[in-house]
Design a protein around this motif. Structure first.
Motif, PDB file in Angstrom:
ATOM      1  N   THR B  31       1.215  -1.311   0.314  1.00 19.90           N
ATOM      2  CA  THR B  31      -0.088   0.054  -0.371  1.00 19.90           C
ATOM      3  C   THR B  31       0.816   1.498   0.631  1.00 19.90           C
ATOM      4  O   THR B  31       2.193   1.767   0.552  1.00 19.90           O
ATOM      5  CB  THR B  31      -0.716  -0.089   1.020  1.00 19.90           C
ATOM      6  OG1 THR B  31      -1.703   0.919   1.209  1.00 19.90           O
ATOM      7  CG2 THR B  31      -0.409  -0.210   2.432  1.00 19.90           C
ATOM      8  N   ALA B  32       0.330   2.437  -0.024  1.00 18.04           N
ATOM      9  CA  ALA B  32       1.322   3.441  -0.028  1.00 18.04           C
ATOM     10  C   ALA B  32       1.234   4.484   0.779  1.00 18.04           C
ATOM     11  O   ALA B  32       1.378   5.971   1.090  1.00 18.04           O
ATOM     12  CB  ALA B  32       0.970   4.440  -1.587  1.00 18.04           C
ATOM     13  N   CYS B  79       7.874  -1.025  -4.225  1.00 19.68           N
ATOM     14  CA  CYS B  79       6.764  -2.294  -4.580  1.00 19.68           C
ATOM     15  C   CYS B  79       6.420  -1.826  -6.264  1.00 19.68           C
ATOM     16  O   CYS B  79       5.611  -0.261  -5.695  1.00 19.68           O
ATOM     17  CB  CYS B  79       6.043  -2.800  -3.918  1.00 19.68           C
ATOM     18  SG  CYS B  79       6.192  -3.111  -2.684  1.00 19.68           S
ATOM     19  N   PRO B  80       6.276  -1.870  -7.279  1.00 22.97           N
ATOM     20  CA  PRO B  80       5.375  -1.496  -8.018  1.00 22.97           C
ATOM     21  C   PRO B  80       3.990  -1.500  -7.983  1.00 22.97           C
ATOM     22  O   PRO B  80       3.852  -2.021  -6.845  1.00 22.97           O
ATOM     23  CB  PRO B  80       5.893  -2.004  -9.440  1.00 22.97           C
ATOM     24  CG  PRO B  80       6.411  -3.363  -9.105  1.00 22.97           C
ATOM     25  CD  PRO B  80       7.159  -3.747  -7.579  1.00 22.97           C
ATOM     26  N   LYS B  90      -5.207   8.260  -7.687  1.00 27.11           N
ATOM     27  CA  LYS B  90      -5.204   9.248  -8.214  1.00 27.11           C
ATOM     28  C   LYS B  90      -5.082   9.934  -6.163  1.00 27.11           C
ATOM     29  O   LYS B  90      -3.869  11.135  -6.383  1.00 27.11           O
ATOM     30  CB  LYS B  90      -6.683  10.301  -8.328  1.00 27.11           C
ATOM     31  CG  LYS B  90      -7.297  10.110  -9.181  1.00 27.11           C
ATOM     32  CD  LYS B  90      -9.160  11.188  -9.516  1.00 27.11           C
ATOM     33  CE  LYS B  90      -9.539  10.726  -8.912  1.00 27.11           C
ATOM     34  NZ  LYS B  90     -11.105  10.919  -9.189  1.00 27.11           N
ATOM     35  N   GLU B  91      -5.193   9.034  -5.223  1.00 24.22           N
ATOM     36  CA  GLU B  91      -4.773   9.847  -4.287  1.00 24.22           C
ATOM     37  C   GLU B  91      -3.276   9.445  -4.634  1.00 24.22           C
ATOM     38  O   GLU B  91      -2.173  10.356  -3.442  1.00 24.22           O
ATOM     39  CB  GLU B  91      -5.587   8.627  -3.487  1.00 24.22           C
ATOM     40  CG  GLU B  91      -6.252   9.569  -2.365  1.00 24.22           C
ATOM     41  CD  GLU B  91      -6.534   7.470  -1.530  1.00 24.22           C
ATOM     42  OE1 GLU B  91      -5.951   7.420  -0.764  1.00 24.22           O
ATOM     43  OE2 GLU B  91      -8.100   7.651  -1.851  1.00 24.22           O
ATOM     44  N   PHE B  92      -2.905   8.222  -4.654  1.00 27.45           N
ATOM     45  CA  PHE B  92      -1.475   8.241  -4.835  1.00 27.45           C
ATOM     46  C   PHE B  92      -0.632   9.029  -5.253  1.00 27.45           C
ATOM     47  O   PHE B  92       0.470   9.512  -4.975  1.00 27.45           O
ATOM     48  CB  PHE B  92      -1.013   6.704  -5.727  1.00 27.45           C
ATOM     49  CG  PHE B  92      -1.882   5.712  -4.460  1.00 27.45           C
ATOM     50  CD1 PHE B  92      -2.583   5.437  -3.374  1.00 27.45           C
ATOM     51  CD2 PHE B  92      -2.161   4.248  -5.670  1.00 27.45           C
ATOM     52  CE1 PHE B  92      -2.615   4.460  -2.859  1.00 27.45           C
ATOM     53  CE2 PHE B  92      -2.804   2.821  -4.693  1.00 27.45           C
ATOM     54  CZ  PHE B  92      -3.129   2.971  -3.840  1.00 27.45           C
ATOM     55  N   GLY B  93      -1.131   9.542  -6.485  1.00 28.53           N
ATOM     56  CA  GLY B  93      -0.233  10.555  -7.429  1.00 28.53           C
ATOM     57  C   GLY B  93      -0.135  11.339  -6.668  1.00 28.53           C
ATOM     58  O   GLY B  93       1.156  12.261  -6.989  1.00 28.53           O
ATOM     59  N   ALA B  94      -1.275  12.031  -5.786  1.00 31.07           N
ATOM     60  CA  ALA B  94      -0.872  13.515  -5.839  1.00 31.07           C
ATOM     61  C   ALA B  94      -0.543  13.199  -3.913  1.00 31.07           C
ATOM     62  O   ALA B  94       0.554  14.905  -4.542  1.00 31.07           O
ATOM     63  CB  ALA B  94      -2.637  13.751  -5.484  1.00 31.07           C
ATOM     64  N   GLY B  95      -0.390  12.563  -3.232  1.00 29.62           N
ATOM     65  CA  GLY B  95       0.673  12.394  -2.345  1.00 29.62           C
ATOM     66  C   GLY B  95       2.490  12.161  -2.632  1.00 29.62           C
ATOM     67  O   GLY B  95       3.045  12.577  -2.014  1.00 29.62           O
ATOM     68  N   ARG B  97       3.691   9.123  -3.619  1.00 33.25           N
ATOM     69  CA  ARG B  97       4.122   8.743  -1.838  1.00 33.25           C
ATOM     70  C   ARG B  97       4.421   7.007  -2.627  1.00 33.25           C
ATOM     71  O   ARG B  97       3.798   6.653  -3.567  1.00 33.25           O
ATOM     72  CB  ARG B  97       2.915   8.399  -1.426  1.00 33.25           C
ATOM     73  CG  ARG B  97       2.677   9.104   0.118  1.00 33.25           C
ATOM     74  CD  ARG B  97       1.598   8.938   1.044  1.00 33.25           C
ATOM     75  NE  ARG B  97       0.342   9.552  -0.042  1.00 33.25           N
ATOM     76  CZ  ARG B  97      -0.601   9.025   0.417  1.00 33.25           C
ATOM     77  NH1 ARG B  97      -1.234   8.731   1.611  1.00 33.25           N
ATOM     78  NH2 ARG B  97      -1.651   8.933  -0.932  1.00 33.25           N
ATOM     79  N   CYS B  98       5.294   6.236  -2.166  1.00 39.20           N
ATOM     80  CA  CYS B  98       5.958   5.392  -2.334  1.00 39.20           C
ATOM     81  C   CYS B  98       4.846   3.852  -2.168  1.00 39.20           C
ATOM     82  O   CYS B  98       4.257   4.256  -1.413  1.00 39.20           O
ATOM     83  CB  CYS B  98       7.314   5.271  -2.557  1.00 39.20           C
ATOM     84  SG  CYS B  98       7.439   4.459  -0.949  1.00 39.20           S
TER      85      CYS B  98
END
Lengths: 441, 441
Positions: B31-32, B79-80, B90-95, B97-98
């Motif tokens: 998880t991010a 992780c990919p 969208k959340e992941f992109g915004a922050g 975060r890996c």
């Protein structure tokens, strides 16, 4: 050039089959094997054959019982290895062959398994998933002839009767999942059901995590809930449907159904994937009220792009097994599917399907009033059930206000008014927007 | 340095729990999200909560019914994105975060679901699989307290009774799957069973694709097969067990079991994953003969490293649900697992499990005489069932010779003689090596 390669490699085997004798399945496949050989190995593994051709496997037997390869569509490009492949990887390495994808269409003679869900699943989604030589295998569509469908009840009620029971037309059914999921007494849960119903809910359901438990039995729950809903229905002048989760040991499902019906309950729910699709099919032959089909556990079969069964195909199976209402994911929700995928799942609930009735699609997961506009726009019609959990039960002014906020949101959508404008006169909607965040159009 | 980072990030929440009240589940997770937040969201989603904390979710309710996070073990590195995650990306992109992996241990209060397989599966493997914010979710182990196990029958017979029925000790049981899989009449199939049994098979089974069909019913099959085996058993002076596949509509399973038993059958088989684990559990309470558990369909739940349930955990569930014999993959076979993974699955059949009996592990898939030495070496004991399909039925001199070749191979293994040497005096083994290829040690 890739396009040219695609054209050149296109292979079809339109074997002469009598459509009425076959279930046709479409797979997405990745393999380093020669695709024509792989397709034939695949067809053999799932019907007459094994890794070694057996001498007394006659041509007649193969003709009558063998799965037929009716289409092979190679996909351009190479693939990485997307699934583990055990000791067969040595083979791949040795030949130094690349992995390629294709779409494969197979016709399975249904004389091999008959109109029986477990045996159907074994045939179309059995051993092949463990073959090391296939590094992706996803069942992406399944088609049944009328001669096969006729032996299934399908949904007993379907969209129309669900609407008729409630007398609600021209808008989505608006529903809620009682939260917290577990731990409430029957009395407390009935009180929460009352509040939601009073606020205008058409539909309420048990969380999939709550069924017949020691601290809140179906018997207690149906008595308390139905009494509470009777009160709410009289006060609001509308009806409410409640889906009691009767997922349990198999030998208790019909008993629990009877308890629900005898105490005035008007809907039952099954966690169809954990109890088994066949258990739902059996209940569909018996039930006197609509079946609400929860999909938990099934995302495990559907979420990987490289393994399992696509959700639209699974939705067809749920429908075949008698689900009147089917969870299809969430528009702009918290689940893994894109909105377009959710809409495709929903289409599988209503597309022409022989004599099998339609089912009402359910949009559920991270929903609240402010997601009504985007549900309306993306889904494009109103024949669905819009379910919120926390979006109603965690409304800052309580469940009744939560329910009102969603009804108000849908009123606004139907009238073509922006929710923020409508909220100027509707306190519950205003409070929902304040609490849950921006409206999504 | 990665090792340092691992140490620094190690988090444990050894919440004080009474072990007897909880089922403990270990997950692999990617998880991010902040891992501590993710773990708590995960625990809430699968017990009391939802995406919004509900006001009237009391501390007392959470204490009694909430899943408890009892361990979080972050894994070094990034992780990919290994699974699609819908609109939550969208959340992941915004922050920016890996994505990071961790191993998570959760304790589920079993008061929430009781000793009921479908409800257990919903709790431990339900909605969480569709959460967009988790881009890998695999249940890797499950542990039950004795207070939970006591309500399950488990295998009625287990390894010892399966051996006692046959009077075979000190070597693996040697078995075959009749091929071709489907299409044979009951008479023809019985003749093939006779040949294999005569050649020395301890065990024969229907292919999972064959059950009660219009062209070969269980009733006809059990009569013809058991008569043929009686003849073979008298001639060879040994016994043979035959697993009749009674996978069917739920309302027919016990009826088919009765037909098998009344006609002298000594084993039944279920495709446990397609009919549902609960259906096997129910049969286990009822059966008078051992249950052979086929795993088809379940690889769909187990094969992805990023989604589903690990096979050792699934094997525990099969055993909990009463399987006396469990398919565990193939040593050096055609399936997706490495030999080490197969051996781990096999261990789950026999490890200490409260009052639940052991089950006999099955090595099956691409097997023949020449794979006996590698099975012996990798498995390290003889308490398993070694099953061949084509490796016996596609032997160039027929099924009787095929069966003899496998018995001869095991004689050689037990005597510590190389198969190629032993084959100098054993024609069937020699012919098998000539036909199927090199012996694997």
């Amino acid at each position: 050039m890739n396009m040219g390669r695609f054209e050149r490699d296109l292979i079809r085997f339109p074997e002469a089959i009598d459509d009425e004798d076959y279930v046709i399945v479409t797979y997405y496949l990745e393999t380093a094997m020669d695709i024509e050989k792989a397709a034939n190995a695949f067809a053999a593994e799932q019907s007459t054959g094994t890794w070694q051709r057996v001498g007394y496997e006659t041509d007649d037997l193969r003709e009558k019982h063998g799965a037929k390869v009716i289409g092979i569509y190679p996909i351009p490009g190479e693939c990485p290895q997307n699934l583990p492949s055990g000791t067969t990887m040595k083979e791949f390495g040795a030949g130094n062959r690349c992995i390629r994808a294709s779409v494969l269409r197979l016709a399975f003679p249904h004389i091999n398994f008959g109109p029986k869900i477990p045996n159907l699943l074994t045939a179309v989604a059995g051993n092949l998933y463990e073959m090391g030589s296939f590094t992706a295998i996803k069942l992406i569509d399944i088609e049944f002839p009328d001669s096969y469908l006729k032996d299934f009840t399908g949904p007993r009620f379907g969209v129309k009767v669900c609407r008729d029971i409630l007398g609600v037309y021209g808008r989505p059914l608006i529903g809620a999942i009682i939260k917290p999921c577990v731990g409430l007494s029957a009395e407390r849960l009935a009180e929460l059901a009352y509040q939601g119903a009073k606020g205008g809910l058409d539909f309420i359901k048990d969380d999939e995590l709550l069924a017949d438990t020691t601290y809140n039995s179906i018997k207690d729950r149906v008595k308390h809930v139905m009494a509470a809903l009777k009160r709410a229905d009289e006060e609001k002048g509308e009806k409410t449907m409640y889906a009691f989760n009767i997922t349990d040991r198999l030998d208790r499902v019909k008993e629990l159904h009877d308890i629900v019906v005898e105490n005035g309950g008007n809907c039952v729910m099954l966690n169809a994937a954990t109890i088994g699709l066949e258990a739902m099919r059996e209940l569909a032959e018996y039930t006197e009220v609509p079946i609400h089909c929860h999909r938990d556990f099934a995302p495990m079969w559907a979420r990987s792009p490289y393994l399992g069964i696509s959700f639209p195909a699974l939705t067809k199976l749920f429908r075949l097994c008698g689900a009147d209402q089917i969870h299809c994911g969430a528009i702009q929700g918290k689940l893994y599917e894109t909105d377009e995928e959710v809409v495709t799942n929903m289409r599988a609930c209503t597309l022409e399907f022989g004599g099998i009735k339609d089912a009402m699609p359910v949009s559920s997961g991270g929903q609240w009033a402010g997601k009504s506009p985007v549900n309306a726009r993306k889904i494009g019609h109103y024949d669905f059930l819009h379910l919120s959990g926390g979006g109603i039960y965690a409304h800052p002014d309580g469940a009744e206000a939560g329910a009102r906020s969603v009804r108000q949101a849908w009123d606004a959508v139907l009238k073509g008014i922006r929710l923020e404008d409508y909220a100027k006169e509707k306190r519950e909607l205003a409070r929902a927007i304040e609490h849950f965040g921006s409206v999504i159009y």
